[in-house]
Scaffold this motif. Structure first.
Motif, PDB file in Angstrom:
ATOM      1  N   GLY A 113      42.839  28.508  31.342  1.00 45.58           N
ATOM      2  CA  GLY A 113      42.095  29.133  30.256  1.00 45.58           C
ATOM      3  C   GLY A 113      42.937  29.609  29.094  1.00 45.58           C
ATOM      4  N   HIS A 114      44.187  29.168  29.011  1.00 49.96           N
ATOM      5  CA  HIS A 114      45.037  29.681  27.940  1.00 49.96           C
ATOM      6  C   HIS A 114      44.661  29.115  26.572  1.00 49.96           C
ATOM      7  N   GLY A 134      39.136  27.576  38.680  1.00 46.72           N
ATOM      8  CA  GLY A 134      37.756  27.360  38.246  1.00 46.72           C
ATOM      9  C   GLY A 134      37.268  28.439  37.296  1.00 46.72           C
ATOM     10  N   ALA A 135      37.650  29.691  37.570  1.00 49.58           N
ATOM     11  CA  ALA A 135      37.224  30.787  36.692  1.00 49.58           C
ATOM     12  C   ALA A 135      37.852  30.656  35.304  1.00 49.58           C
ATOM     13  N   THR A 136      39.145  30.368  35.249  1.00 51.56           N
ATOM     14  CA  THR A 136      39.784  30.195  33.948  1.00 51.56           C
ATOM     15  C   THR A 136      39.320  28.920  33.260  1.00 51.56           C
ATOM     16  N   LEU A 137      38.942  27.922  34.037  1.00 50.51           N
ATOM     17  CA  LEU A 137      38.369  26.701  33.445  1.00 50.51           C
ATOM     18  C   LEU A 137      37.057  27.013  32.742  1.00 50.51           C
ATOM     19  N   ALA A 138      36.225  27.831  33.374  1.00 49.04           N
ATOM     20  CA  ALA A 138      34.972  28.238  32.735  1.00 49.04           C
ATOM     21  C   ALA A 138      35.242  29.014  31.455  1.00 49.04           C
ATOM     22  N   ALA A 193      40.259  39.196  37.041  1.00 46.76           N
ATOM     23  CA  ALA A 193      39.797  38.072  37.862  1.00 46.76           C
ATOM     24  C   ALA A 193      40.950  37.477  38.659  1.00 46.76           C
ATOM     25  N   ALA A 194      42.135  37.398  38.028  1.00 45.00           N
ATOM     26  CA  ALA A 194      43.299  36.827  38.716  1.00 45.00           C
ATOM     27  C   ALA A 194      43.715  37.675  39.910  1.00 45.00           C
ATOM     28  N   ALA A 195      43.474  38.984  39.833  1.00 42.68           N
ATOM     29  CA  ALA A 195      43.857  39.857  40.932  1.00 42.68           C
ATOM     30  C   ALA A 195      42.925  39.722  42.133  1.00 42.68           C
ATOM     31  N   ARG A 196      41.770  39.098  41.938  1.00 38.59           N
ATOM     32  CA  ARG A 196      40.786  38.965  43.024  1.00 38.59           C
ATOM     33  C   ARG A 196      40.602  37.534  43.496  1.00 38.59           C
ATOM     34  N   LEU A 197      41.029  36.568  42.680  1.00 38.80           N
ATOM     35  CA  LEU A 197      40.827  35.165  43.019  1.00 38.80           C
ATOM     36  C   LEU A 197      42.164  34.503  43.287  1.00 38.80           C
ATOM     37  N   ARG A 198      42.128  33.416  44.051  1.00 42.98           N
ATOM     38  CA  ARG A 198      43.330  32.688  44.393  1.00 42.98           C
ATOM     39  C   ARG A 198      43.086  31.187  44.270  1.00 42.98           C
ATOM     40  N   GLY A 199      44.157  30.447  44.012  1.00 44.58           N
ATOM     41  CA  GLY A 199      44.132  28.993  44.071  1.00 44.58           C
ATOM     42  C   GLY A 199      43.067  28.351  43.214  1.00 44.58           C
ATOM     43  N   PRO A 200      42.268  27.461  43.823  1.00 50.13           N
ATOM     44  CA  PRO A 200      41.247  26.743  43.052  1.00 50.13           C
ATOM     45  C   PRO A 200      40.152  27.641  42.486  1.00 50.13           C
TER      46      PRO A 200
END
Length: 351
Positions: A62-63, A117-121, A106-113
């Motif tokens: 998502g950058h 997916g969250a940053t892709l959205a 979000a990064a602190a709660r999600l891992r890997g794919p």
């Protein structure tokens, strides 16, 4: 004493780099100077993403959206209060860093794919907000801003492209120096500890979620600066300038340069800028169709990425360091082999 020598060597290298940046554009055409300016923008974005991907082991797609936040902030301020460019870029960095807090949560709660997916959205959905607020963000046409004013002290004939290259590359050098000191500090050691083993890092007293959020905030600030300089170079902030392929290209630059290597961002940024130029020249030389020309750069990206991952899993910077290490090892072995011979000659020469 050794620490003073390292500091002095760092100062000398920094001065040499600044001098090279100031002198190099004089040897380039306006078109090449414009390429250097774009490479400076990508260099900053890759540095920031490497802090997340290379130093904390998280994947972000998502950058490109974070760059869009910095770009639109810069465009709105440039067409508004008439602040100096340095102040506008500083505000864009702060605004994007605040947005990075949400992405970091979000990064602190999600891992890997799941994080990917969250940053892709985020990368897909955020640029489309321009169509939701057409009066404020300019819809699909975006916001057009005037080019930066070349200082009168440089002369009336000083090329704009060269001035843009100076701005972006000096911004890249400043970002590199700050991040290089950061990764050598306690914060950098905490980031690497979280990347290597989160459980062990927690047992050592590190707050893993806080460390991951901090990495995302700093990375977002770098993306905001890159997006603001992107507007300085292109004089436009539009949704079409920040597609999903931009986020993928920045991530590709991190992998090509080398995960966890700040110097590798130089090679990654260079390839991101040069590969589309090479593909266009190749397609024109081979008289390929328009559809093939549009997708040829993507195919070349893939081939280069596969080749680098097979030949140099640590990226181009890792390959360079390995070659230099082999050269030093051969030199040391030669010196060791010559030492007994010299000792024998000295014994024979004694009366």
């Amino acid at each position: 004493m050794s620490r003073l020598l390292r500091v002095a060597a760092g100062v000398v290298l920094a001065a040499a780099a600044v001098a090279l940046v100031l002198v190099l554009p004089h040897w380039l055409s306006d078109a090449k100077a414009a390429e250097f300016a774009r490479a400076g923008c990508f260099f900053i974005a890759i540095l920031g993403l490497n802090l997340v991907t290379g130093y904390t082991g998280q994947i972000s797609l998502g950058h490109g959206a974070l760059m869009a936040i910095g770009a639109y902030t810069t465009a709105k301020l440039q067409s508004g209060p008439g602040w100096p460019l340095a102040v506008i870029l500083a505000v864009a960095v702060v605004v994007t860093a605040l947005a990075g807090i949400l992405a970091g949560a979000a990064a602190a709660r999600l891992r890997g794919p799941y994080l990917a997916g969250a940053t892709l959205a985020l990368a897909v959905g955020l640029p489309s907000l321009a169509d939701k607020f057409p009066k404020f963000l300019g819809a699909s046409n975006g916001i057009t801003v005037p080019p930066p004013t070349v200082p009168s002290s440089l002369g009336a004939t000083f090329p704009l492209e060269r001035w843009q290259a100076w701005i972006t590359i000096l911004g890249g050098l400043a970002t590199y120096v700050l991040l290089a000191n950061l990764v050598r500090s306690r914060v950098g050691r905490s980031l690497r500890a979280v990347r290597d083993d989160e459980i062990a890092a927690e047992l050592c007293g590190l707050h893993v979620p806080r460390t991951q959020v901090l990495a995302f905030v700093i990375s977002a600030a770098c993306a905001g600066l890159a997006g603001g300089l992107f507007v300085v170079v292109n004089n436009l902030a539009a949704p079409g300038s920040f597609p999903l392929s931009l986020s993928v290209a920045v991530l590709t630059g991190v992998i090509l340069g080398g995960l966890g290597s700040l110097m590798g961002a130089v090679w990654g940024a260079a390839l991101i800028v040069l590969i589309p130029t090479w593909s266009d020249d190749l397609s024109k030389a081979m008289n390929l169709s328009q559809n093939v020309q549009a997708n040829l750069s993507i195919a070349i990206y893939g081939l280069v990425l596969i080749g680098v991952m097979l030949a140099a899993p640590r990226g181009l910077q890792g390959l360079i360091e390995r070659v230099v290490g082999l050269g030093r090892g051969l030199r040391d072995n030669q010196q060791r082999s010559r030492a007994p011979q010299r000792a024998g000659k000295e014994e024979k020469s004694e009366p």
